[in-house]
Each structure stands twice: as structure tokens, then as C-alpha cells.
Design a protein around this motif. Structure first.
Motif, short mmCIF file in Angstrom:
data_model
loop_
_atom_site.label_atom_id
_atom_site.label_comp_id
_atom_site.label_asym_id
_atom_site.label_seq_id
_atom_site.Cartn_x
_atom_site.Cartn_y
_atom_site.Cartn_z
N PHE A 87 0.70 -1.19 0.09
CA PHE A 87 0.09 -0.12 -0.62
C PHE A 87 0.88 1.39 -0.29
CE2 PHE A 87 -1.75 3.46 1.58
CZ PHE A 87 -3.62 3.99 1.51
N TRP A 88 1.84 1.97 0.89
CA TRP A 88 2.51 2.35 1.53
C TRP A 88 3.71 2.54 -0.66
CZ3 TRP A 88 0.29 6.64 3.84
CH2 TRP A 88 -0.59 5.52 5.14
N LEU A 89 3.84 2.00 -0.13
CA LEU A 89 5.29 1.88 -1.46
C LEU A 89 5.10 1.28 -3.03
CD1 LEU A 89 8.01 -0.33 0.94
CD2 LEU A 89 7.39 1.99 0.63
N HIS A 90 3.41 1.35 -3.09
CA HIS A 90 3.26 1.04 -4.15
C HIS A 90 2.08 1.69 -4.66
CE1 HIS A 90 6.67 -1.54 -5.25
NE2 HIS A 90 6.31 -1.92 -4.14
N TYR A 91 0.54 1.20 -3.82
CA TYR A 91 -0.27 1.59 -4.82
C TYR A 91 -0.67 3.01 -4.15
CZ TYR A 91 -5.19 1.44 -5.18
OH TYR A 91 -6.63 1.43 -5.29
N LEU A 92 -0.47 3.19 -2.63
CA LEU A 92 -0.60 5.62 -2.85
C LEU A 92 -0.01 6.35 -3.93
CD1 LEU A 92 -1.94 7.30 -1.17
CD2 LEU A 92 0.00 6.70 1.07
N PRO A 93 1.46 5.51 -3.59
CA PRO A 93 2.52 6.69 -4.83
C PRO A 93 1.60 6.74 -6.24
CG PRO A 93 3.60 5.21 -3.83
CD PRO A 93 2.91 4.48 -3.39
N GLN A 94 1.00 5.21 -6.67
CA GLN A 94 0.16 5.55 -7.71
C GLN A 94 -1.29 6.14 -8.27
OE1 GLN A 94 -0.33 1.36 -8.28
NE2 GLN A 94 1.57 0.65 -9.24
N GLN A 95 -1.59 5.63 -6.63
CA GLN A 95 -2.79 7.21 -6.72
C GLN A 95 -2.54 8.77 -6.57
OE1 GLN A 95 -6.18 5.46 -7.17
NE2 GLN A 95 -4.70 3.86 -7.21
N TYR A 96 -1.61 8.58 -5.63
CA TYR A 96 -1.73 9.78 -5.78
C TYR A 96 -1.20 11.08 -7.41
CZ TYR A 96 0.46 14.01 -3.29
OH TYR A 96 2.00 15.16 -2.67
N ALA A 97 -0.15 10.02 -7.40
CA ALA A 97 0.51 10.82 -8.99
C ALA A 97 -1.46 10.67 -9.99
CB ALA A 97 1.89 9.38 -9.55
N GLU A 98 -1.14 10.02 -10.20
CA GLU A 98 -2.56 10.28 -10.61
C GLU A 98 -3.64 11.36 -10.47
OE1 GLU A 98 -5.18 6.48 -11.16
OE2 GLU A 98 -3.89 5.85 -11.65
N ALA A 99 -3.82 11.66 -8.78
CA ALA A 99 -4.03 12.86 -8.15
C ALA A 99 -3.79 13.84 -8.65
CB ALA A 99 -4.68 12.76 -6.67
N LYS A 100 -2.94 13.92 -8.66
CA LYS A 100 -1.62 15.65 -8.55
C LYS A 100 -0.87 15.55 -10.01
CE LYS A 100 -1.67 15.87 -4.26
NZ LYS A 100 -2.66 17.23 -3.83
N HIS A 101 -1.22 14.63 -10.72
CA HIS A 101 -1.02 14.65 -11.99
C HIS A 101 0.49 14.91 -12.52
CE1 HIS A 101 -5.43 15.58 -13.14
NE2 HIS A 101 -5.43 15.84 -12.59
N ILE A 102 0.94 14.07 -11.92
CA ILE A 102 2.95 13.99 -11.89
C ILE A 102 2.89 12.33 -12.14
CG2 ILE A 102 2.93 15.72 -10.05
CD1 ILE A 102 3.42 14.05 -7.55
N SER A 103 4.12 12.20 -13.06
CA SER A 103 4.77 11.42 -13.03
C SER A 103 5.44 10.09 -11.52
CB SER A 103 6.38 11.51 -13.21
OG SER A 103 7.53 11.75 -12.21
N LEU A 104 4.62 8.89 -11.67
CA LEU A 104 5.25 7.93 -10.27
C LEU A 104 6.42 8.49 -9.96
CD1 LEU A 104 4.09 5.64 -9.23
CD2 LEU A 104 5.11 4.31 -10.60
N ASP A 105 7.18 8.75 -10.56
CA ASP A 105 8.71 8.58 -9.85
C ASP A 105 9.16 10.30 -8.95
OD1 ASP A 105 9.77 6.26 -11.20
OD2 ASP A 105 11.00 7.38 -12.87
N GLU A 106 8.36 10.79 -9.30
CA GLU A 106 7.96 12.48 -8.60
C GLU A 106 7.22 11.83 -7.70
OE1 GLU A 106 8.44 15.73 -7.23
OE2 GLU A 106 9.96 15.08 -9.01
N SER A 107 6.17 11.47 -7.59
CA SER A 107 4.99 11.11 -6.75
C SER A 107 6.04 9.84 -6.25
CB SER A 107 3.98 10.44 -7.08
OG SER A 107 3.56 9.64 -6.12
N LYS A 108 6.86 9.11 -5.70
CA LYS A 108 7.79 8.55 -5.32
C LYS A 108 8.32 9.38 -4.04
CE LYS A 108 6.94 4.08 -7.30
NZ LYS A 108 7.82 2.80 -7.38
N THR A 109 9.14 10.64 -4.76
CA THR A 109 10.33 11.11 -4.64
C THR A 109 9.69 12.53 -3.04
OG1 THR A 109 11.64 11.51 -6.50
CG2 THR A 109 11.69 12.90 -5.37
N GLN A 110 8.04 12.89 -3.89
CA GLN A 110 7.54 13.15 -2.94
C GLN A 110 7.09 12.76 -1.32
OE1 GLN A 110 3.98 16.04 -4.17
NE2 GLN A 110 5.65 16.71 -6.06
N LEU A 111 6.44 11.34 -1.57
CA LEU A 111 5.49 11.17 -0.53
C LEU A 111 6.89 10.09 0.51
CD1 LEU A 111 2.93 8.72 -2.23
CD2 LEU A 111 3.19 11.07 -0.76
#
Length: 219
Positions: free
Chosen positions: A27-51
Motif C-alpha cells: 500500500f505505502w510503497l506502490h499503491y498510494l504513490p500510484q494514486q497520488y501520482a494520478e491525483a496530482k497529475h505527476i509522474s510515478l517517480d515524482e510521486s515516490k520522491t515526494q512521498l
């Protein structure tokens, strides 16, 4: 491994101890970053970097375990997202049998988790372990994570366990050290909290592979 004659109370962690840590890691390392990337319209890599930067900042604090905190921080409903992948919640081998044998032996079994009540409730709905405990406590009930040295005295005010005659089983080395320093007599680490990852080095603590190796003797 354990002299059960010297133990009256067993304190048990939930995630990574009774339950497979795979759900939480996924959840924390994969699913949430995916959902956050979609919600913020950013790349998955950027989502993971921020989170992941935020995870590192708050790890070991009560915020790290607080779903309300992360919902506010991400703008996403964390409990609702966890519900979407709740089918991944699973038990570690022989966990229920161990709880049954602890209770049958006349000893107290108490759940002590850092998990937020929202996560605890979801997991108990999915796998109803609550019937096997004499008490269930979240660190949020006390305003301190289990890593904090004062957590154990606050828990003691409610549970009234005998420190030297208490066993704690937990997958967190920081928590085990905190409990040991507080006077908990017996501590066991968990060798493989996540079934999809390799074994963990439990360092100075004896590592538990499977609950079947430490079943208490029957009365």
C-alpha cells in the motif's frame, strides 16, 4: 527459546507480527504513490520522491502511523484507498493457533499496535482477531508511538502487566529496544515480517520464524 513458567502476559504487535506486512508495504510503497501520482497529475517517480521524503521525515513518530495525517497531507482518503486493496490483508503462519494456545494456557494476550484505529478496524473486519485478545490498544490511544520510552508506562496504567513476566513480540527493532529499556522481561523479533521479502536481521534479539516453534504448554 522461552521459559513460559516466567511469563504471564503476551503483548503482540499486529502488522508484520500477526499479520503479513506485505499489505502495508504494497500500500505505502506502490499503491498510494500510484494514486497520488494520478491525483496530482505527476509522474510515478515524482510521486515516490515526494512521498518517500515525507515518510522518512515522520517515520517513528505518531504522524507516521496516523491515517488522518496522511489523508490531510496527500488530499486522499487513505482509509478508502486501503479498502480497495484489503483483499491483500493476510495472516502470518500459525498466528491464530498461537493466540488460542496463549489464552488456553491461562495467560493474557494483548494486542499493542502503532496502527491508527482506522487501519486497525479495517484489519479486524477482514480478519477478526479481536476475539482472541484480552485487550486491544493503539498507540494513538496514548498519544505516543511504541518507540517512545514513556509509552510502556502509559500502557501499564491500563493493562497492569508485570514487566519482568511479560513477553513482547514485534517486528520493529526500535520498539523492541524501547520495551526492553522500559523493563519488559522477554522480547522476540520477527524474522520475516513480509512474506514477499527476505528475512530481516533481528540483531541482538532472538528472531521468531514461525509461531508454532513457541506454542506455550497446555494447562
Amino acid at each position: 527459546m522461552i521459559n513460559w513458567d516466567n511469563i504471564d502476559t503476551v503483548l503482540l504487535d499486529m502488522d508484520g507480527t500477526l499479520l503479513d506486512l506485505y499489505f502495508d508495504n504494497y500500500f505505502w510503497l506502490h499503491y498510494l504513490p500510484q494514486q497520488y501520482a494520478e491525483a496530482k497529475h505527476i509522474s510515478l517517480d515524482e510521486s515516490k520522491t515526494q512521498l518517500f521524503a515525507q515518510f522518512s521525515q515522520h517515520r517513528g513518530t505518531l504522524n507516521w502511523y496516523c491515517l488522518d495525517f496522511w489523508s490531510a497531507h496527500t488530499g486522499l482518503d487513505i482509509v478508502a484507498l486501503k479498502n480497495q486493496v484489503k483483499h491483500l490483508i493476510g495472516l502470518r503462519p500459525n498466528a491464530i493457533q498461537f493466540l488460542e494456545k496463549v489464552r488456553q494456557s491461562g495467560r493474557k494476550a494483548v494486542l499493542v499496535t502503532n496502527a491508527h484505529r482506522g487501519s486497525l478496524d479495517l484489519k479486524m473486519q477482514q480478519i477478526p482477531l479481536h476475539t482472541h485478545f484480552d485487550g486491544m490498544f493503539s498507540s494513538h490511544d496514548f498519544g505516543l508511538p511504541k518507540e517512545h520510552p514513556n509509552f510502556w508506562s502509559r500502557l501499564h496504567e491500563v493493562v497492569h502487566f508485570d514487566y519482568p513476566r511479560t513477553l513482547l513480540i514485534d517486528d520493529s527493532l526500535a520498539v523492541l529496544r524501547s520495551a526492553r529499556n522500559a523493563g519488559i522481561g522477554y522480547t522476540l523479533g520477527v524474522q520475516q515480517p513480509d512474506s514477499q521479502n527476505g528475512s530481516m536481521n533481528t540483531e541482538e534479539f532472538i528472531g521468531l520464524d514461525c509461531f508454532s516453534s513457541i506454542f506455550p504448554p497446555e494447562i
